[in-house]
Design an enzyme around this catalytic site. Structure first.
Site, short mmCIF file in Angstrom:
data_model
loop_
_atom_site.label_atom_id
_atom_site.label_comp_id
_atom_site.label_asym_id
_atom_site.label_seq_id
_atom_site.Cartn_x
_atom_site.Cartn_y
_atom_site.Cartn_z
N LYS A 48 0.80 -1.22 0.00
CA LYS A 48 0.00 0.00 0.00
C LYS A 48 0.84 1.28 0.00
CE LYS A 48 -3.98 -1.96 -0.28
NZ LYS A 48 -4.84 -1.78 -1.45
N1 PMP Z 1 -3.44 -7.94 1.24
C1 PMP Z 1 -3.56 -7.01 2.19
C2 PMP Z 1 -3.01 -7.29 3.54
C3 PMP Z 1 -4.19 -5.78 1.91
O1 PMP Z 1 -4.30 -4.85 2.87
C4 PMP Z 1 -4.72 -5.57 0.62
C5 PMP Z 1 -5.41 -4.28 0.29
N2 PMP Z 1 -6.70 -4.10 0.82
C6 PMP Z 1 -4.60 -6.59 -0.34
C7 PMP Z 1 -3.95 -7.74 0.01
C8 PMP Z 1 -5.19 -6.48 -1.71
O2 PMP Z 1 -4.52 -5.59 -2.55
P1 PMP Z 1 -5.36 -4.72 -3.56
O3 PMP Z 1 -6.18 -3.77 -2.75
O4 PMP Z 1 -4.36 -4.02 -4.40
O5 PMP Z 1 -6.24 -5.62 -4.34
#
Ligand code: PMP
Length: 331
Positions: A48
């Site tokens: 993130k």
């Molecule tokens: N794993 C974790 C621990 C996350 O916080 C997130 C984001 N919400 C994701 C995976 C998924 O990534 P994305 O939001 O880019 O699909």
């Protein structure tokens, strides 16, 4: 790639360029070679950092973010940590609406990082005024000189991964990658990386990971939002009970759903077998990879990249706590 040579002006210069590590033992019985992109090597310990920095830099360039501004966001925790970290370095105020499904560790972390945190119920509809989506919107409306990051509906989320994570994986694998396995939450990671990789080689397969209890897989297959798919689940950051526009469903070839229990055990197995202390969704990605392998998605020539989104330290009171595992009926 020598990002640790010399002096950095601040921690934000260390975002991105995370390592790709060959999995040695956990994939021993699967056909093909497997490599994990370890996003915990970002300074905020998750993928993130990339989107938070990209969206904030973009808002600054456009003149939307002015001195003394407030950054507002909904977050399962990781985006919040990244935004809070960036806010400190750049001098912004940070207000976060968090789901009560997020671990106590994550919420304390956000407060430690100087953010104002509003904890909202997870098990209400997305359009309910109590949901973290609606709470964030209200705060944004009420707060002068504020910017709403809106990661679920912000195309810059996809762009951040299209511009950084995708090219990194292509370069690190010297174009040999045949399959990507990635979690789908907002969908920014899988969509941005998938788009970049398919532009380099349209034969690369983009395999999504969804949670049992989420609507994404069914929506991908039928184009319909099926409310019957929704049930409470424990994995944070994976799957959704709404359809985020930050997901480009055309880029994703297929989804596989994983259970809370299987993902928890897979996370523990990654730690024990590879020495990689990773988060709950990394276990979900590993579990889905095994499920894809069982369905013969891979052969001897497969060069599979899996993305591990965050660090295990954020789950000490959950999957890495035997009492929690017992309470869930997992142990
Ligand atoms: N794993 C974790 C621990 C996350 O916080 C997130 C984001 N919400 C994701 C995976 C998924 O990534 P994305 O939001 O880019 O699909």
């Amino acid at each position: 790639m020598n990002k640790n040579k010399g002096i950095h002006n601040n921690i934000l210069e260390l975002v991105g360029e995370t390592p790709l590590i060959k999995l040695q033992k956990i994939t021993k019985n699967l056909k093909g070679a497997y490599f994990a992109k370890i996003e915990a090597f970002n300074p905020g310990h998750s993928s993130k950092d990339r989107i938070a920095l990209h969206i904030i830099n973009n808002a600054e360039k456009k003149g939307i973010l002015k001195k003394g501004a407030t950054i507002v966001e909904t977050t399962s925790g990781n985006t919040g940590f990244s935004l809070a970290m960036i806010s400190i370095v750049k001098g912004y105020k940070c207000i976060l609406a968090v789901s009560d499904k997020s671990s106590a560790d994550k919420i304390n972390l956000l407060k430690t990082m100087g953010a104002e945190v509003h904890v909202c119920p997870a098990d209400v509809a997305a359009d309910d005024p109590r949901s973290y989506y609606e709470v964030a919107k209200t705060i944004h409306k009420k707060t002068k000189n504020s910017v709403y990051i809106n990661q679920y509906f912000n195309e810059l989320n996809i762009e951040a991964h299209y511009k950084t994570t995708g090219p990194e994986i292509w370069q690190q694998t010297a174009g040999k990658i045949t399959h990507l396995v990635a979690a789908s939450g907002t969908g920014g990671t899988i969509s941005g990386v998938g788009k970049y990789l398919k532009e380099q080689n349209p034969n690369i397969k983009i395999l999504g990971v969804d949670a049992i209890g989420s609507v994404l897989k069914k929506y991908h297959e039928t184009g319909e939002f099926d409310i019957n798919e929704i049930q409470p689940y424990k994995i944070e950051g994976l799957g959704k009970t709404l359809i985020p526009t930050a997901t480009d469903f055309d880029i994703i070839d297929v989804y596989e759903k994983v259970s809370d229990k299987d993902a928890a055990f897979a996370s523990r197995e990654i730690v024990k077998k590879e020495g990689l202390f990773c988060g709950y969704t990394s276990g979900a990605v590993m579990q889905a990879t095994k499920q894809y392998a069982a369905q013969n998605y891979f052969d001897e020539n497969s060069f599979v990249v899996v993305i591990f989104p965050d660090h295990g330290s954020r789950y000490m009171n959950k999957i890495y706590n035997d009492n929690w595992m017992k309470t869930q009926g997992f142990l």
